[in-house]
Design an enzyme around this catalytic site. Structure first.
Site, PDB file in Angstrom:
ATOM      1  N   ASP A   1     -56.379 -54.495 -44.945  1.00 27.75           N
ATOM      2  CA  ASP A   1     -56.701 -55.104 -46.245  1.00 27.75           C
ATOM      3  C   ASP A   1     -57.339 -54.067 -47.166  1.00 27.75           C
ATOM      4  O   ASP A   1     -58.429 -53.577 -46.892  1.00 27.75           O
ATOM      5  CB  ASP A   1     -57.664 -56.280 -46.018  1.00 27.75           C
ATOM      6  CG  ASP A   1     -58.046 -56.989 -47.310  1.00 27.75           C
ATOM      7  OD1 ASP A   1     -57.436 -56.713 -48.368  1.00 27.75           O
ATOM      8  OD2 ASP A   1     -58.962 -57.833 -47.248  1.00 27.75           O
TER       9      ASP A   1
ATOM     10  N   HIS B   1     -49.013 -37.991 -33.704  1.00 29.29           N
ATOM     11  CA  HIS B   1     -49.344 -38.865 -32.574  1.00 29.29           C
ATOM     12  C   HIS B   1     -50.338 -38.220 -31.617  1.00 29.29           C
ATOM     13  O   HIS B   1     -51.031 -38.916 -30.867  1.00 29.29           O
ATOM     14  CB  HIS B   1     -48.069 -39.252 -31.822  1.00 29.29           C
ATOM     15  CG  HIS B   1     -48.173 -40.532 -31.055  1.00 29.29           C
ATOM     16  ND1 HIS B   1     -49.324 -40.946 -30.411  1.00 29.29           N
ATOM     17  CD2 HIS B   1     -47.257 -41.513 -30.821  1.00 29.29           C
ATOM     18  CE1 HIS B   1     -49.111 -42.114 -29.823  1.00 29.29           C
ATOM     19  NE2 HIS B   1     -47.865 -42.477 -30.055  1.00 29.29           N
TER      20      HIS B   1
END
Length: 459
Positions: free
Chosen positions: A390, A168
């Site tokens: 995608d 993170h």
């Protein structure tokens, strides 16, 4: 204890390091003073689920396609192939070593149809769908360790699951989404990402000298507060996870618990945050005068800044925490509008100067961890676009957090995320984690708020 969900076996292959496909710069790149605070020194995780497709890449192995795309992506995001080093004052920097990201391919004994109704956080068997973390030479999972882990798990039906773990300190949710979009573009055949990554971490650094102009209760807590917290002594085995769904009907009911001036001026995030904070406080049965807090993230992107604006392509952490607080009894006894007003005021407090003051506070106080005692922490990722990643390998049916909230085993932090419920209804999920003794009371409180009120509490 987990909420009821499918259980299946996953056979994971050997972990391998995927290096950049071309030579990359060798340099030391300091993180920003937002990036390297103590509370971000962990790995966030995500799950993306895809149905089999008859598209252009039909028949291709998703693990092979994504592994090749990863090597290409690391040419542009070469920092993700490096390792964190810690210097004086606990300052973190990325040494760009080109050692690579960790990659694994796997096979799961399950079909996508078997997971219908369970495609929301906490995701079934998520630990099996994510690469295990590796320790560095000092025993740390942060310093001298890989920054990025990817696992591609093939399903029996021809679909697959993409699992990601990322340190993170290197990126927040919009930054991760930017990287994943680039990875998808390269997997679909692009020569380069449509948005080039920009480091620019110097734009989020403390002033010299630091100038703290606001109070920052988001980082202030005492050992006495920790001792009084209801979750301090609860064992993991005594915690229960439950996904809470807010569809149009539930959101409408929440609005009808509000006075007229708040009904249409409040966002779904504000409504849900206020409702869960209030219900969670009641369920945990804090003392009447105990100060309880809700803490949430405000993004710095797109805001007017006294310093240079963050450029397109910036993928670092660009946010601040802001806090609302109340005596527990007043929070629970007042109508929902009271909690909502506190949330809205806290959100409005997060100005450019407040955010800069928070950075100065962090550096002046040794990069502390954010407060967790008697605090509910929430992050809205409904607009991050995780469901739109995608790879050209099939229709995406879920994209979002794997666990529903980092640190959720303590019942402290949650993501608010988009997903469909078992009936196929689109809505918002919050995967709440509470001690078993508190969960039923919490559910009762939420049920009361998500049903139409039988009277107007403001008459």
């Amino acid at each position: 204890m987990e909420s009821s969900s499918p259980v299946f076996a996953v056979r994971r292959g050997e972990l391998e390091l995927v290096a950049p496909a071309e030579p990359t710069p060798r340099e030391l790149k300091p993180l920003s003073d937002v990036d390297d605070q103590e509370g971000l020194r962990f790995y966030s995780s995500g799950i993306h689920v895809y149905r089999s497709s008859n598209g252009a890449k039909d028949g291709e192995d998703p693990a092979t396609v994504i592994r090749d795309a990863l090597a290409k992506a690391l040419v542009f995001y070469y920092t993700l192939a490096g390792r964190l080093r810690e210097g004086a004052g606990r300052k973190l920097a990325v040494e760009c070593t080109a050692e690579g990201a960790v990659f694994a391919e796997a096979d799961a004994d399950v079909r996508l149809d078997d997971l219908e109704g369970a495609l929301c956080p906490p995701f079934p068997c998520h630990e099996e769908l994510l690469c295990p973390l590796q320790q560095g030479s000092t025993g740390s999972y942060i310093v001298d360790c890989p920054l990025l882990y990817i696992q591609v798990t093939r399903l029996k039906c021809g679909g697959f699951i993409f699992g990601l773990r990322i340190n993170h300190t290197i990126a927040d949710a919009p930054g991760v989404m930017q990287f994943l979009k680039a990875l998808g573009e390269l997997a679909r055949g692009a020569a380069a990402p449509s948005v080039r990554p920009v480091w620019a971490r110097d734009l989020l650094t403390a002033r010299s000298p630091p100038c703290i102009t606001h109070d920052h209760p988001e980082y202030e807590f005492s050992t006495e507060e920790i001792a009084k917290d209801k979750l301090t002594s609860v064992l993991p085995k005594d915690m229960v996870r439950r996904p809470i769904f807010f569809g149009p009907k539930e959101i409408s009911a929440l609005r009808n618990h509000l006075p007229a001036h708040l009904r249409m001026s409040s966002s779904r995030f504000e409504l849900i945050t206020a409702a869960i904070w209030r219900s969670r406080t009641a369920a945990l049965a804090y003392g009447p005068e105990d100060e309880v807090r809700v803490q949430f993230i405000v993004n710095a992107r797109g805001r007017k800044r006294s310093q240079a604006p963050l450029p397109p392509g910036f993928y670092g952490n660009a946010f601040a925490f802001t806090v609302a607080s109340s005596a527990a009894a007043k929070l629970c006894e007042q109508p929902l509008g009271y909690a909502l007003e506190l949330v809205k005021k806290a959100k409005a407090k997060a100005t450019d100067e407040f955010m800069q003051s928070a950075v100065d506070y962090l550096v002046s106080n040794g990069r502390p961890h954010f407060a967790v005692a008697k605090t509910y922490i929430v992050s809205d990722v409904t607009r991050a676009g995780f469901e739109d990643v995608d790879f050209g390998l099939g229709e995406g049916v879920y994209g979002g957090p794997a666990k529903g909230g980092e640190g959720e085993i303590l019942g402290v932090a949650n993501y608010i995320t988009r997903a469909k419920n078992g009936k196929g209804e689109e809505g918002i999920f919050v995967a709440v984690c509470l001690p078993s003794y508190a969960m039923e009371r919490f559910q009762m409180e939420i049920d009361t708020l998500t049903h139409e009120p039988v009277f107007d509490p403001y008459v």
